[in-house]
Enzyme design. Structure first.
Site, PDB file in Angstrom:
ATOM      1  CE  LYS A  96     -34.493 107.126  40.180  1.00  0.00           C
ATOM      2  NZ  LYS A  96     -33.110 107.023  40.700  1.00  0.00           N
TER       3      LYS A  96
ATOM      4  CD  GLN B  17     -31.135 104.446  41.717  1.00  0.00           C
ATOM      5  OE1 GLN B  17     -31.874 105.262  40.608  1.00  0.00           O
ATOM      6  NE2 GLN B  17     -30.757 104.783  42.354  1.00  0.00           N
TER       7      GLN B  17
ATOM      8  CG  ASP C 200     -30.169 111.801  39.116  1.00  0.00           C
ATOM      9  OD1 ASP C 200     -31.086 111.965  38.983  1.00  0.00           O
ATOM     10  OD2 ASP C 200     -29.647 110.695  38.833  1.00  0.00           O
TER      11      ASP C 200
END
Ligand code: NAP
Length: 300
Positions: free
Chosen positions: A47, A91, A114
């Site tokens: 990412k 994450q 997200d």
């Protein structure tokens, strides 16, 4: 069977993001990782690399496994307050001692790139999406890019996680598919999945979906990313292509396998996303797109 490779589309999405950034907006993304799970480390590295490619300013907060919920909440609050941070991602999975729900809910919904915050999940469920989780959003881009008809299609999503299965089902429903959701308690999974023209699989079990689960000609989207290190399992999953995979296994100790048995699917499916080279690439590209969107919305 057509392999639905996603590399070109992922590159195109990133190019579009890059072009818009070059016209003058400079988004910032903060990635938070706790502990030393090797898979998470790779995902975050990918990412961050994508951010560099497209011109998003990024910072990586890699915290020790001992980090407490309260320490993590402090960091999230600081990132929420910073004007130069447009997107925050934590994450997952977080270590078991961290209250994952509290962390997700602490992120400012306007920076929730997200799309996991209840505000964003709720808006998606109401058909008014703002930030959509990157994996299902990427799958929709792929279906549209290939001109696959969603309206009226019999679609089946296997898996009901907050990250993939549920938002995937919502997106398909919003586009007028007839959606069935399966999970670990579904009775006779194959009987249900076999009715689907469009089958999206997000389970986390290598090669579980075989020929008996797939309707002839179906479009199969394999979200699974599982590391397999047993050579016999590799042979049974990859058939004629096993040699290439066994070489990877010998070199790296494991190879990446989806939730769909690729050699069995090739006998019946009309289209299948490969693993790797499929959905995973789009997930990262969509994170870039969401981060740009967050920056635009915050500065509007
Ligand atoms: P998850 O949170 O563990 O959810 C798995 C889902 O699968 C659950 O809903 C579970 O049912 C269901 N399930 C488990 N065993 C099953 C079975 N035998 N039959 C039917 N359903 C079953 O996983 P996730 O986060 O959604 O991830 C799924 C997979 O996608 C993993 O391999 C993950 O690594 C991969 N992934 C890939 C990407 C990407 O970018 N390519 C992104 C995210 C995730 P219950 O709800 O009943 O437990």
């Amino acid at each position: 069977m057509i392999k639905l490779e996603a590399a070109e589309l992922a590159a195109k999405i990133k190019e579009e993001v890059k072009a818009e950034i070059e016209r003058g907006i400079r988004p910032g993304l903060a990635a938070v990782r706790v502990g030393d799970d090797p898979a998470s480390a790779v995902y975050v590295k990918n990412k961050i690399r994508a951010c560099e490619e497209v011109g998003i300013h990024s910072e990586h907060h890699a915290l020790p496994d001992s980090t407490t919920t309260s320490e993590l909440l402090d960091l999230i609050r600081t990132l929420n307050a910073r004007d130069d941070v447009d997107g925050i991602l934590t994450q997952l999975p977080l270590p078991a001692h961290v209250n994952e729900t509290a962390i997700i809910e602490a992120i400012d919904p306007a920076k929730d790139v997200d799309g996991f915050h209840p505000v964003n999940a709720g808006k998606l469920a109401m058909g008014r999406p703002v930030f959509v989780p990157c994996t299902p959003a990427g799958i929709m881009e792929l279906l549209d890019d290939r001109g696959i008809e969603i309206r009226g299609a019999n679609a089946c999503v296997v898996g009901r996680s907050q990250i993939v299965g549920r938002p995937m089902a919502q997106l398909l429903l919003q586009r007028d598919a007839t959606v069935t959701i399966c999970h670990s308690r579904t009775r006779d999974l194959a009987a249900v999945t076999r009715t689907a023209e469009l089958l999206v699989v997000a389970i986390g079990r290598s090669g579980l979906i075989g020929r008996e689960h797939i309707k002839p000609g179906a479009i199969v989207i394999d979200v699974g990313m599982n590391r397999v290190s047993d050579p016999d399992q590799v042979r049974s999953l990859f058939g004629a292509e096993a040699e290439k995979r066994l070489e990877i296994l010998a070199k790296r100790g494991a190879t990446l396998v989806g939730d769909v048995n690729p050699s069995e699917a090739a006998e019946v499916a009309g289209m299948l996303t490969p693993v790797p080279g499929g959905v995973g690439l789009l997930t990262v590209a969509m994170l870039m797109k969401n981060t740009l969107r967050a920056a635009k919305l915050r500065r509007a």
